[in-house]
Design a protein around this motif. Structure first.
Motif, short mmCIF file in Angstrom:
data_model
loop_
_atom_site.label_atom_id
_atom_site.label_comp_id
_atom_site.label_asym_id
_atom_site.label_seq_id
_atom_site.Cartn_x
_atom_site.Cartn_y
_atom_site.Cartn_z
N UNK A 73 -32.44 41.20 -16.58
CA UNK A 73 -31.31 41.59 -15.76
C UNK A 73 -30.56 40.37 -15.23
N UNK A 74 -30.53 39.31 -16.03
CA UNK A 74 -29.78 38.11 -15.68
C UNK A 74 -30.46 37.19 -14.70
N UNK A 75 -31.71 37.49 -14.31
CA UNK A 75 -32.42 36.68 -13.32
C UNK A 75 -33.61 35.99 -13.96
N UNK A 76 -33.75 34.70 -13.70
CA UNK A 76 -34.87 33.92 -14.22
C UNK A 76 -36.10 34.23 -13.37
N UNK A 79 -31.27 29.21 -9.96
CA UNK A 79 -32.06 28.90 -11.15
C UNK A 79 -31.26 29.39 -12.34
N UNK A 80 -30.77 28.47 -13.17
CA UNK A 80 -29.92 28.86 -14.29
C UNK A 80 -30.51 28.36 -15.60
N UNK A 109 -30.10 19.06 -0.01
CA UNK A 109 -30.35 19.66 -1.33
C UNK A 109 -31.67 19.14 -1.89
N UNK A 110 -32.25 19.95 -2.76
CA UNK A 110 -33.51 19.58 -3.41
C UNK A 110 -33.65 20.37 -4.70
N UNK A 111 -34.38 19.79 -5.65
CA UNK A 111 -34.72 20.51 -6.87
C UNK A 111 -35.65 21.68 -6.56
N UNK A 112 -35.50 22.75 -7.32
CA UNK A 112 -36.47 23.83 -7.33
C UNK A 112 -37.35 23.61 -8.56
N UNK A 113 -38.65 23.47 -8.34
CA UNK A 113 -39.54 23.07 -9.42
C UNK A 113 -39.95 24.22 -10.33
N UNK A 114 -40.03 25.42 -9.82
CA UNK A 114 -40.52 26.51 -10.65
C UNK A 114 -40.28 27.85 -10.01
#
Length: 451
Positions: free
Chosen positions: A156-159, A315-316, A199-204
């Motif tokens: 549904x378009x979501x990771x 998350x893309x 800001x920060x990375x999202x790892x998982x």
């Protein structure tokens, strides 16, 4: 991830020699194969199918006798890979304008696995097939959550599970009601933005923080065995002491128990920070999600996830080099190796998967955009011997595929049509037919595509 120890087909370093010589020729003579159904099974542990079960009498010998929606086709056939080497294929094909819709489906929640039959029944699917590798309980590095996909999974378009950077995936989307199916190498890029601008990375996504099964993720992933920095996918386990992992509502159960110093930000559906939880671990907020931090990730949340403010979480799916993946993305299912690229076998598949004949699940796309979902039965010496990566590619190409990807296989390879198991999955050579619980699958819903 269905592990080799459990009899599934997983990437291996053992097959690193390049393919030599011509690909084994595949005879094109086709013979219809009858199918029988096992007795009904419930979700949970792999369930044996009794031989000679009277339930098989209730299954039509030709499931195609009952009309299928326009553009959707079910086939079973046998081919020969050589003397004494029959192989049985079960094929679901979906034309771009088929009056069905293809989507990813997962278990009751993402902490648990279910059989493909259960996934199909729960979603009222006409048909279904297994999808990604997953964190199987018999694996060497099991985290405790068998419903956790390994590699990219989106619905549904979501990771709902991040990619193993650069590995191929089947990507599905709809434009004007028409299915757009393609095989592409993919990555994912995640990020966090706090109300104060930090800001920060999202790892998982939806996995145990600090444990990266398959490696190749975001940030400082290091091999658990050596501590060496590992930026590319690998069959083993990587670790990272400084992470933020998001848990979506689909996770369903409690988040993993956290160690001292871990912190979790509980978010409402609109991204508003409800409160912080230290140590991390516990139920998701109703309708909401969480951000789970360890190490410097936990410190970042404590500094910037202020209750009452909003956190932006993204998350893309991207191409490996970082640009957005072109085309619509409704569903994405990660695989281990590309089998066909523009009609040609990719020899890197042999290096990743080895040369053994195994049951395989293959997703392919034809020149006219038709989606092929192919189950190759194996581990039955006189019925169906499975296929090597090169043979699986040749079989997919003989059915019209120009691009193809190897999905989870071995005992996971399962196809269901109208509530009945249509192939014969086995965990071991000449073992009993069993339906293995899996993390997710691809479901074909009997609905006209949305306009």
């Amino acid at each position: 991830m269905a592990s080799a120890a459990a009899g599934s087909v997983c990437p291996s370093r053992s097959g690193v020699r390049r393919l030599r010589g011509a690909v084994l020729a595949v005879a094109l003579a086709v013979t219809p194969v009858g199918c029988s159904a096992p007795t009904a099974v419930s979700s949970g542990r792999a369930t044996p199918v009794p031989s000679g079960s009277s339930a098989s009498a209730s299954v039509p010998a030709d499931p195609g006798a009952a009309a299928l929606p326009a553009g959707f086709r079910f086939r079973q056939l046998t081919r020969s890979l050589g003397p004494g080497a029959p192989v049985r294929l079960t094929v679901l094909s979906v034309a771009p304008d088929a009056r069905v819709r293809v989507t990813g489906v997962h278990g009751a929640d993402m902490t648990r696995s279910d059989t493909v039959r259960t996934l199909a029944n729960r979603s009222d699917a006409l048909a279904a097939i297994n999808g990604t590798y997953f964190d199987i309980r018999t694996g060497h590095h099991h985290s405790g959550y068998e419903g956790d996909p390994i590699g990219l999974y989106a619905e549904h378009g979501r990771v709902l599970s991040e990619a193993l950077d650069g590995r191929p995936a089947l990507v599905l989307g709809y434009t004007g009601g028409r299915l757009e199916a393609r095989v592409a190498e993919v990555a994912t890029s995640g990020g966090l933005r706090a109300a104060d601008g930090a800001v920060r990375e999202l790892d998982g996504v939806d996995r145990v923080p600090g444990r990266i099964l398959g490696c190749g993720g975001t940030g400082g992933d290091r091999l658990a065995t050596t501590g060496r920095l590992q930026e590319k996918p690998f069959e083993g386990l990587c670790t990272d002491p400084d992470e933020v992992v998001s848990f979506a509502p689909e996770w369903g159960g409690d988040t993993p128990p956290g160690t001292e110093g871990s912190t979790e930000a509980l978010l409402a559906a609109d991204g508003r920070v409800l409160r912080l939880r230290t140590p991390a671990g516990g139920p998701l907020p109703e309708g909401g999600s969480t951000l789970y931090g360890i190490g410097t990730g936990a410190a970042w949340l404590r500094a910037h996830a202020v209750p009452g403010t909003r956190m932006t979480v993204s998350e893309r799916i991207t191409a490996p080099a970082g640009p957005p993946l072109p085309g619509p993305v409704d569903t994405a299912v990660g695989g281990s190796a590309r089998l066909l690229r523009a009609g040609a076998f990719d020899p890197a598949a042999t290096a990743l998967l080895g040369r053994r004949r195994e049951p395989r699940t293959v997703a392919g796309v034809t020149a006219d955009g038709t989606l092929l979902l192919i189950a190759v039965d194996g581990r039955a010496a006189h019925e169906s011997v499975g296929a090597t990566p090169a043979e699986a590619a040749r079989l997919a190409r003989s059915l019209g595929a120009v691009d193809a990807v190897n999905l989870d296989g071995g005992g996971s390879t399962s196809v269901v049509l109208r509530g009945h198991l249509r192939n014969r999955p086995r965990d071991t050579e000449d073992g009993p037919v069993r339906e293995r619980p899996v993390a997710d699958g691809l479901a074909i819903l009997p609905d006209e595509p949305a306009k």
